[in-house]
Design an enzyme around this catalytic site. Structure first.
Site, PDB file in Angstrom:
ATOM      1  N   CYS A  84       0.809  -1.216   0.000  1.00 25.55           N
ATOM      2  CA  CYS A  84       0.000   0.000   0.000  1.00 25.55           C
ATOM      3  C   CYS A  84       0.844   1.270   0.000  1.00 25.55           C
ATOM      4  O   CYS A  84       0.320   2.360  -0.231  1.00 25.55           O
ATOM      5  CB  CYS A  84      -0.923   0.020   1.219  1.00 25.55           C
ATOM      6  SG  CYS A  84      -1.831  -1.511   1.458  1.00 25.55           S
ATOM      7  N   HIS A 334      -9.284   3.637  -1.219  1.00 24.88           N
ATOM      8  CA  HIS A 334      -7.922   3.105  -1.125  1.00 24.88           C
ATOM      9  C   HIS A 334      -7.544   2.295  -2.361  1.00 24.88           C
ATOM     10  O   HIS A 334      -7.410   1.071  -2.302  1.00 24.88           O
ATOM     11  CB  HIS A 334      -7.810   2.248   0.143  1.00 24.88           C
ATOM     12  CG  HIS A 334      -6.450   1.678   0.386  1.00 24.88           C
ATOM     13  ND1 HIS A 334      -5.286   2.292  -0.015  1.00 24.88           N
ATOM     14  CD2 HIS A 334      -6.072   0.520   1.016  1.00 24.88           C
ATOM     15  CE1 HIS A 334      -4.251   1.552   0.351  1.00 24.88           C
ATOM     16  NE2 HIS A 334      -4.699   0.471   0.974  1.00 24.88           N
TER      17      HIS A 334
END
Length: 388
Positions: A84, A334
């Site tokens: 991420c 996200h």
């Protein structure tokens, strides 16, 4: 050491767009970044591009040159993968290269296409950021991993599900007027607590969504900005990166994030600031407990004291430590490879005064972006400051 300015930023709307390809998304974000920067594409010397699951979601590796083409540039291009924190790692390298005098103009960014995989497919794809041998094959997914971290935090420091619910409510509130956010809906503490449980103590509203999207930024040296008359008031003055054991069972602590601690210390030292100088922060709240760990790693709160910051209203717009004025990963979304640069874009806009929530921090001069990979086995922190 040459300064690094953020000349322009561009971000697509984050959300559900399974029909759009990664190159389509990044093309849009980079075009917006160039328009915002007023920088000619021919001046770009390299692209640093973040992406995590391209091989799984689009059967596409070697994405660097592909995304350079989508951005309309002809320059060396490298893909960065740190789960991420992928695009933040690219930004960190770009900052170093400008400081070292190796480049004057760099394009950084990232994109992720996820929703076309469906919930099960995206969950399985995300899980490969964990230890395959000892976690994934045993059935571990990230909701379960962060639930273990939350339970460890509660056991060691205290806290309640209501405290976590307040974080979700706050971040949804921040996203209400953000057109780029995946969710523009208000929620209540009661809704969070009554929602289906995903992995005790984390429920549906404690979790960020699966998202598609892209983000881009044009970084330039101060010399280039001055020579070309580029208006770029925000500089990246500090960058830091930390690491930890990949698997949770190998770690000494589950209720803290040492990788983010290290990244914050390094970034603050480079910028010659302390946590008390920070006016706003965009942090990696993939789950509500992750925001707690982040604000403690950033030094905004002492270890074990951040759990009820949202409950007290301190991290909300108008509070003393506003966090995730974009809505955060929880409400903004996200798209993994885009998240880090997306956070930087939000901080830049908040500091420039052209973000939808800039009125909440009208006198802000210092902002921090905190981006974590996996269960914070990787972490990158950037400090941004308004320069005279």
């Amino acid at each position: 050491m040459p300064g690094v300015r953020v000349a322009g930023v561009g971000v697509t709307a984050f959300g559900n767009a399974p029909e759009r390809t990664g190159r389509d998304l990044f093309g849009e974000a980079s075009a917006e970044a160039f328009a915002d920067a007023g920088v000619d594409r021919v001046d770009v010397e390299a692209l640093y591009y973040g992406n995590f699951m391209g091989e799984l979601a689009e059967h596409q590796g070697h994405q660097g040159p592909l995304m350079a083409e989508a951005a309309g540039i002809r320059a060396p291009a490298t893909r960065y993968e740190t789960a991420c924190a992928s695009s933040s790692a690219g930004v960190r390298q770009a900052v170093k290269d400008v400081r070292n005098g190796e480049a004057d103009v760099l394009l950084v960014g990232g994109a992720e296409r996820m929703t076309n995989l469906g919930t099960q497919g995206a969950t399985e794809a995300l899980a490969i950021a964990a230890d395959d041998l000892w976690e994934v094959r045993q059935g571990m997914t990230f909701p379960g991993a962060y639930a273990l971290m939350a339970r460890a935090y509660f056991e060691q420091f205290g806290g309640t599900r209501e405290d976590l619910a307040e974080i979700a409510v706050k971040n949804h509130e921040h996203a209400l007027d953000n057109d780029q956010a995946q969710y523009n809906s208000e929620i209540s503490v009661e809704q969070v607590l009554d929602a289906p449980m995903v992995s005790e103590p984390l429920g549906l509203y404690d979790s960020c969504p699966i998202s598609d999207g892209a983000a881009a930024a044009v970084l330039v040296s101060e010399e280039y900005a001055e020579r070309e008359g580029i208006d770029a008031p925000v500089a990246i003055t500090g960058t830091g990166q930390g690491g930890d054991q990949l698997a949770l069972h190998d770690r000494e602590h589950l209720a803290t994030s040492p990788a983010a601690d290290e990244a914050a210390v390094e970034a603050y030292a480079e910028a010659e600031i302390s946590a008390t100088d920070v006016d706003l922060a965009e942090v990696h709240d993939c789950f509500t407990i992750a925001e707690v760990l982040a604000i403690e790693s950033l030094g905004l709160y002492e270890t074990g004291e951040g759990i009820d910051a949202a409950t007290r209203g301190e991290t909300a717009a108008g509070g003393e430590n506003p966090v995730n004025l974009s809505g955060g990963l929880k409400a903004k979304g996200h798209p993994v490879g885009a998240t880090g640069v997306g956070q930087i874009a939000d901080v830049v806009k908040l500091l420039r005064g052209d973000h939808v929530n800039s009125d909440a921090v009208p006198d802000a001069d210092v902002g921090v972006a905190h981006n974590a990979g996996g269960t914070v086995a990787s972490a990158v922190v950037h400090v941004m400051e308004v320069q005279e």
